[in-house]
Design an enzyme around this catalytic site. Structure first.
Site, PDB file in Angstrom:
ATOM      1  N   CYS A 105      62.399 -19.858  29.036  1.00 32.92           N
ATOM      2  CA  CYS A 105      63.253 -20.004  30.223  1.00 32.92           C
ATOM      3  C   CYS A 105      62.907 -18.942  31.271  1.00 32.92           C
ATOM      4  CB  CYS A 105      64.732 -19.999  29.830  1.00 32.92           C
ATOM      5  SG  CYS A 105      65.793 -20.636  31.144  1.00 32.92           S
ATOM      6  N   HIS A 208      65.242 -24.228  25.833  1.00 35.30           N
ATOM      7  CA  HIS A 208      65.656 -23.188  24.885  1.00 35.30           C
ATOM      8  C   HIS A 208      65.465 -23.678  23.451  1.00 35.30           C
ATOM      9  CE1 HIS A 208      67.437 -20.019  27.440  1.00 35.30           C
ATOM     10  NE2 HIS A 208      67.612 -21.007  28.289  1.00 35.30           N
ATOM     11  N   GLU A 210      65.196 -22.023  20.838  1.00 37.57           N
ATOM     12  CA  GLU A 210      65.959 -21.218  19.871  1.00 37.57           C
ATOM     13  C   GLU A 210      67.352 -21.797  19.613  1.00 37.57           C
ATOM     14  OE1 GLU A 210      65.585 -20.493  22.987  1.00 37.57           O
ATOM     15  OE2 GLU A 210      67.458 -19.664  23.780  1.00 37.57           O
TER      16      GLU A 210
END
Ligand code: MN
Length: 237
Positions: A105, A208, A210
């Protein structure tokens, strides 16, 4: 085990933080995450990089437009001068050391800026897309597609073609930094992934992973490949 330097966010005066999703994704991949301090001391930055095997550039506030040669517009979000002051030389030196970098990001945007790129200060105001990228209401769920380009590092990790991603950004890459290659693109044409071909492993994604990696194994693969590259890079003790 590969030791991974994780860049924190500077949330308010004298407080740093990191989303635990980054930590858990690195741990699941078999890496050892270590939270970096925020410092612009070049010797400290070199000392930190000398001790880790890879660098994880995380999400966070907007990059100061002055860093890519623009005046800050009202549509731009908040920035953190002290985080920029650390992360720009940190990223630059990691590239010089040919250290694996996973940039997520803001991290992807910063990577492009470090190599001379620029950003849309706000997509709604400046890019004029029908696709909603700032979907902060759905932080951990896919909200739009990206097309992963074949014959890229990203496609070797996740496969080429359509991939569903989450989207927590109001900015995006306008002019791509030097020597970078686009490896994923949104249906509206916005750059969603970049890599540095002349480097063992420098990968940036606008989404994202994660926050998807615990439920979507394809997104965990990004961290697995990153940690693998970091273990290969590991500096002799
Ligand atoms: Mn997006």
């Amino acid at each position: 085990m590969a030791l991974i330097g994780v860049v924190p966010s500077w949330v308010e005066e004298k407080k740093i933080t990191v989303n635990q999703d980054y930590v858990e994704s690195v741990l699941r991949a078999g890496g050892t995450p270590v939270l970096f301090p925020v410092t612009d001391d070049r010797e400290q930055i070199s000392a930190l990089l000398a001790r880790v095997d890879g660098l994880l550039l995380t999400g966070g506030q907007d990059v100061n437009p002055a860093e890519y040669g623009e005046q800050r517009m009202p549509c731009c979000g908040d920035f953190s001068a002290c985080r920029d002051a650390m992360e720009i030389p940190l990223c630059r030196e990691a590239l010089t050391r040919r250290m694996p970098v996973l940039a997520i990001c803001r991290g992807m945007q910063l990577l492009s800026c470090v190599l001379g790129g620029t950003l849309y200060q706000d997509l709604v105001s400046q890019f004029g897309t029908q696709l909603s990228h700032p979907r902060f209401d759905m932080p951990g769920d896919p909200v739009h597609e990206v097309d992963v380009k074949p014959d890229t590092l990203l496609s070797s990790v996740m496969g080429a073609g359509t991939l569903r991603v989450n989207s927590r950004h109001h900015q995006g890459i306008k002019v791509l930094g030097k020597n970078l290659r686009v490896n994923a693109i949104a249906p509206d044409g916005l750059i969603e992934g970049i890599e540095l071909p002349d480097h063992p492993f420098v990968l940036g994604v606008q989404w994202h992973p994660e926050s998807l990696s615990d439920r979507y194994p394809d997104h965990q693969k990004l961290f697995d490949a990153f940690i693998h590259a970091c273990a290969d890079h590991r500096q002799p003790v």
